[in-house]
Scaffold this motif. Structure first.
Motif, PDB file in Angstrom:
ATOM      1  N   GLY A  93       0.798  -1.218   0.000  1.00 37.10           N
ATOM      2  CA  GLY A  93       0.000   0.000   0.000  1.00 37.10           C
ATOM      3  C   GLY A  93       0.831   1.269   0.000  1.00 37.10           C
ATOM      4  O   GLY A  93       2.004   1.275  -0.373  1.00 37.10           O
ATOM      5  N   THR A  94       0.209   2.346   0.479  1.00 36.50           N
ATOM      6  CA  THR A  94       0.805   3.688   0.456  1.00 36.50           C
ATOM      7  C   THR A  94       0.884   4.237   1.872  1.00 36.50           C
ATOM      8  O   THR A  94      -0.088   4.163   2.622  1.00 36.50           O
ATOM      9  N   ARG A  95       2.032   4.779   2.220  1.00 37.92           N
ATOM     10  CA  ARG A  95       2.175   5.370   3.557  1.00 37.92           C
ATOM     11  C   ARG A  95       2.892   6.714   3.464  1.00 37.92           C
ATOM     12  O   ARG A  95       3.621   6.994   2.514  1.00 37.92           O
ATOM     13  N   VAL A  96       2.658   7.530   4.482  1.00 42.17           N
ATOM     14  CA  VAL A  96       3.284   8.853   4.572  1.00 42.17           C
ATOM     15  C   VAL A  96       4.744   8.680   4.979  1.00 42.17           C
ATOM     16  O   VAL A  96       5.072   7.820   5.802  1.00 42.17           O
ATOM     17  N   THR A  97       5.614   9.503   4.392  1.00 41.21           N
ATOM     18  CA  THR A  97       7.030   9.414   4.757  1.00 41.21           C
ATOM     19  C   THR A  97       7.664  10.787   4.869  1.00 41.21           C
ATOM     20  O   THR A  97       7.540  11.618   3.975  1.00 41.21           O
TER      21      THR A  97
END
Length: 267
Positions: A81-85
């Motif tokens: 998935g997609t995560r904040v970095t």
């Protein structure tokens, strides 16, 4: 904003604007990351879930997320998935010419005048753990918190400035009730925050989705952005303020006087 709550997502994007929906979504998510509403490492909903909650196509969501990933604000991994970095969308300015200098008392006088002749609406004031760029600017540990305030400043009923600030203080009077009644400059004095040096940086940027709503602009339009860092006598950062100004409602003017060198006068 809870990205998993359908009710909070309804009406977020506006189809009556000329700005593409993917651009509006990108601007909104970028603003949430930079304000710390979406934390470093936080997992985002799946593309199809976001699309369903917003009532838009999955392709639109994918475009917005892809551009944020290119900016370094998101990491996208197949199967994970997609995560904040990091939240480092705005990189520090490179070395350039030395800054213009002006007496701090003149800036304080100007801020007092602005406060006396405008109206402020406090949108939010609470203690939060800041996003990474803010935490690093203050030199904080991972779980340290600051007072985060969001305000809109208006004149004659027209909003012209969207203010986001982070303040290092534990004073009990630095709270939403006092900020709703007093200017921040007055509250700094009241709470004994000794500002002795201020650094300001002005740049042209594109307004994000949330500020655009309050400034009555379209997301992506140009705004004048001012970043103000205020320090105490030990050089410790006390306050970090970012203001997004409507360029048609504010003119930033400086007066620079030349003081002749004594040797020039005697020559």
């Amino acid at each position: 904003m809870d990205l998993y709550d359908t009710t909070t997502m309804q009406g977020l994007l506006r189809r009556d604007l000329h700005t593409p929906l993917y651009h509006q979504l990108r601007s909104f998510l970028r603003d949430q990351i930079q304000r710390g509403e979406l934390r470093d490492g936080q997992q985002l909903p799946r593309e199809e879930d976001l699309a369903r909650r917003l009532g838009i196509s999955r392709v639109t969501v994918r475009l917005a997320l892809a551009e944020l990933a290119e900016e370094g604000l998101l990491v996208r991994q197949r199967g994970r998935g997609t995560r904040v970095t990091h939240g480092r969308g705005r990189s520090p300015a490179s070395n350039g010419p030395p800054p213009l200098r002006s007496p701090l008392c003149e800036l304080i006088d100007n801020l007092d005048t602005l406060a006396d002749n405008t109206q402020v609406r406090l949108l939010n004031c609470q203690r939060n753990v800041p996003p990474d760029p803010v935490r690093q600017a203050f030199g904080l540990d991972e779980n340290d918190s600051l007072v985060n305030c969001v305000r809109v400043r208006s004149r004659h009923g027209q909003a012209f400035g969207y203010y986001t600030s982070w303040t290092r203080t534990t004073h009990p009077d630095f709270n939403a009730e006092q900020l709703a009644r007093h200017s921040r400059i007055d509250l700094f004095r009241q709470c004994g925050l000794p500002i002795v040096r201020v650094e300001q940086k002005i740049s042209a940027m594109r307004v994000d989705a949330v500020p655009a709503i309050y400034l009555q602009m379209q997301p992506g339009q140009a705004v004048m952005t001012l970043e103000r860092r205020s320090f105490d006598r030990d050089g410790q950062l006390l306050d970090l303020l970012e203001i997004q100004y409507r360029p048609d409602q504010l003119r930033y003017q400086m007066r620079l006087d030349h003081t002749p060198d004594p040797m020039e006068s005697s020559a």
